[in-house]
Motif scaffolding. Structure first.
Motif, PDB file in Angstrom:
ATOM      1  N   ASP A  50       2.121  -4.084 -22.814  1.00 29.15           N
ATOM      2  CA  ASP A  50       3.244  -4.632 -23.583  1.00 29.15           C
ATOM      3  C   ASP A  50       3.413  -6.134 -23.369  1.00 29.15           C
ATOM      4  O   ASP A  50       3.738  -6.865 -24.312  1.00 29.15           O
ATOM      5  N   GLU A  51       3.161  -6.598 -22.142  1.00 34.39           N
ATOM      6  CA  GLU A  51       3.245  -8.050 -21.879  1.00 34.39           C
ATOM      7  C   GLU A  51       2.227  -8.805 -22.728  1.00 34.39           C
ATOM      8  O   GLU A  51       2.523  -9.849 -23.309  1.00 34.39           O
ATOM      9  N   LYS A 106      -2.104  -7.848 -16.244  1.00 35.35           N
ATOM     10  CA  LYS A 106      -0.896  -7.893 -17.068  1.00 35.35           C
ATOM     11  C   LYS A 106      -0.807  -6.593 -17.854  1.00 35.35           C
ATOM     12  O   LYS A 106      -1.831  -5.999 -18.213  1.00 35.35           O
ATOM     13  N   SER A 107       0.408  -6.141 -18.123  1.00 34.34           N
ATOM     14  CA  SER A 107       0.569  -4.836 -18.778  1.00 34.34           C
ATOM     15  C   SER A 107       0.288  -4.940 -20.282  1.00 34.34           C
ATOM     16  O   SER A 107       0.311  -6.027 -20.864  1.00 34.34           O
ATOM     17  N   GLN A 162       3.086  -8.776 -26.458  1.00 35.77           N
ATOM     18  CA  GLN A 162       4.176  -9.724 -26.729  1.00 35.77           C
ATOM     19  C   GLN A 162       3.643 -11.151 -26.814  1.00 35.77           C
ATOM     20  O   GLN A 162       3.993 -11.914 -27.716  1.00 35.77           O
ATOM     21  N   LYS A 163       2.755 -11.474 -25.902  1.00 29.34           N
ATOM     22  CA  LYS A 163       2.160 -12.803 -25.864  1.00 29.34           C
ATOM     23  C   LYS A 163       1.411 -13.098 -27.177  1.00 29.34           C
ATOM     24  O   LYS A 163       1.518 -14.177 -27.741  1.00 29.34           O
TER      25      LYS A 163
END
Lengths: 311, 96
Positions: A222-223, A219-220, A226-227
């Motif tokens: 930024d992802e 997963k990146s 955000q999580k």
């Protein structure tokens, strides 16, 4: 196996979501990428023992002290799981420690900040370990078998860390005005550094291309960030803490929070050595390593003696 | 001492519950077997993960090579008669 076969067998495994194991063929760049990432991860666990150790002798109760001691012991254990995983790639423990001491290998930037009050122990458990969990849960699916297995073990143990930190914050928020202010102050100081733990924005992330292709990274940055934000905001609200970001706002369309920009100038300054505690952290590690040398030497001398008796 | 070897590498196997198999848990560094056992206990059983530990010098483990996988394991693929589901059982037969 010639080099074309090697690449094909490696890529076939990656495509099939099979794990790569230590003796499997792998591209040299894959091996080096993993050594860099896993050793940095291991160093982070070990250096992370220092800011928490700062409060061991001043924990507010015997219960709090026992818990903190157990948590710090876990961090040391996590470091050892990860050093072992890195060693399967052909680097020695000695070499990893040398790279740390010479500044060639890094550790998580977050541990260059000091723990000024007891509330900081709460903030580290809740926010720093919370961010680490988001990252590590994603890494359970990483393509290198020994790394993925270390992540499983670590994730099982980390949730206690996060809950004990949140409990400290919740208790302080039920306390006196001074205690509530102390908790909010810790929140204000740890929130932004916690967000930087996920690394630069996807658009500026230099190592991401290969890491995604080889499924080291799933997963990146930024992802994952955000999580972490989305689950933490609600937890802060429940205990009455304010997130120190005036631009934080629920975005109905993306079903997540929009947030203000991270101070990347500060991040770069600290990661390049000029944070509040960088020198102290490495100096302390060197000192402990040197002071423990006689123990390692004595153990080896004892082993030689036993062997000479047996022969 | 020129290099600091950080002691030898050992593999750790833990029996999770009584009667179960010992499963590989990870590795530890130690200079002798007693230290390996102690370190394994400290590192891998802090939450009652097991009731029995084996430690083995990593250098004593012989493993199959990835390149030999086809030679070693493919022959099993065409021997499906080793599985119970291969056999046709008359309808109505019970408890078989």
């Amino acid at each position: 196996m010639n080099s074309t076969d090697l690449v094909t067998s490696f890529e076939r495994k990656i495509d099939a979501e099979d794990k790569i194991e230590p003796r499997d063929a792998m591209p040299e760049k894959y091996r080096l990428h993993l050594i860099r990432q896993i050793s940095q991860h291991a160093h982070s666990e070990v250096i992370g023992m220092q800011p928490e150790g700062n409060w061991l002798s001043r924990a507010p109760s015997l219960r709090a002290k026992q818990i903190l001691l157990a948590k710090i012991q876990d961090e040391g254990g996590h470091g050892l799981y990860l050093y072992s995983a890195a060693e399967t790639l052909g680097i020695s423990r000695d070499e990893m420690i040398r790279q740390l001491h010479e500044g060639k290998a890094r550790y998580s930037n977050i541990f260059n900040y000091p723990t000024l009050t007891w509330a900081d122990i709460g903030a580290i458990g809740w926010l720093v370990d919370g961010a680490a969990i988001v990252n590590q849960v994603a890494l359970q699916r990483t393509s290198y078998g020994p790394y993925a297995r270390a992540m499983f073990r670590i994730c099982k143990e980390e949730s206690f860390h996060q809950r004990q930190g949140y409990e400290i914050m919740a208790n302080m928020m039920k306390g006196t005005v001074a205690q509530r202010e102390m908790a909010q102050d810790a929140m204000n100081r740890w929130w932004w550094p916690s967000l930087t733990m996920f690394g630069p924005h996807d658009s500026d992330s230099p190592h991401s291309g290969d890491a995604f292709r080889w499924k080291i990274k799933r997963k990146s940055n930024d992802e994952l960030r955000q999580k972490f934000i989305d689950k933490t905001v609600q937890q802060a609200e429940v205990i009455g803490l304010t997130i120190p970001d005036a631009q934080l706002k629920w975005n109905e369309e993306k079903q997540g929070y929009d947030h203000g920009e991270i101070n990347w100038e500060e991040f770069k300054r600290v990661i390049n050595g000029d944070g509040p505690c960088n020198r102290q952290r490495i100096e302390h590690h060197k000192k402990c390593h040197e002071e423990g040398r006689w123990v390692r030497e004595a153990a080896e001398a004892y082993q030689r003696k036993i062997q000479s008796i047996n022969n | 001492m020129a290099t600091d070897t950080q002691l030898d590498l050992w593999e750790v196997f833990i029996q999770g519950k009584s009667g179960g198999h010992h499963m590989h848990a990870g590795s530890v560094h130690a200079s002798d077997k007693e230290m390996a056992l102690k370190n394994a206990r400290d590192l891998y059983t802090r939450r009652s993960e097991g009731g029995s530990i084996w430690v083995v010098p990593s250098s004593a483990i012989i493993s199959s090579a990835p390149d030999d996988a086809a030679m070693l394991f493919d022959p099993a693929n065409d021997k499906i008669y080793r599985h119970p589901t291969f056999y046709v059982i008359p309808e109505g037969a019970k408890q078989i």
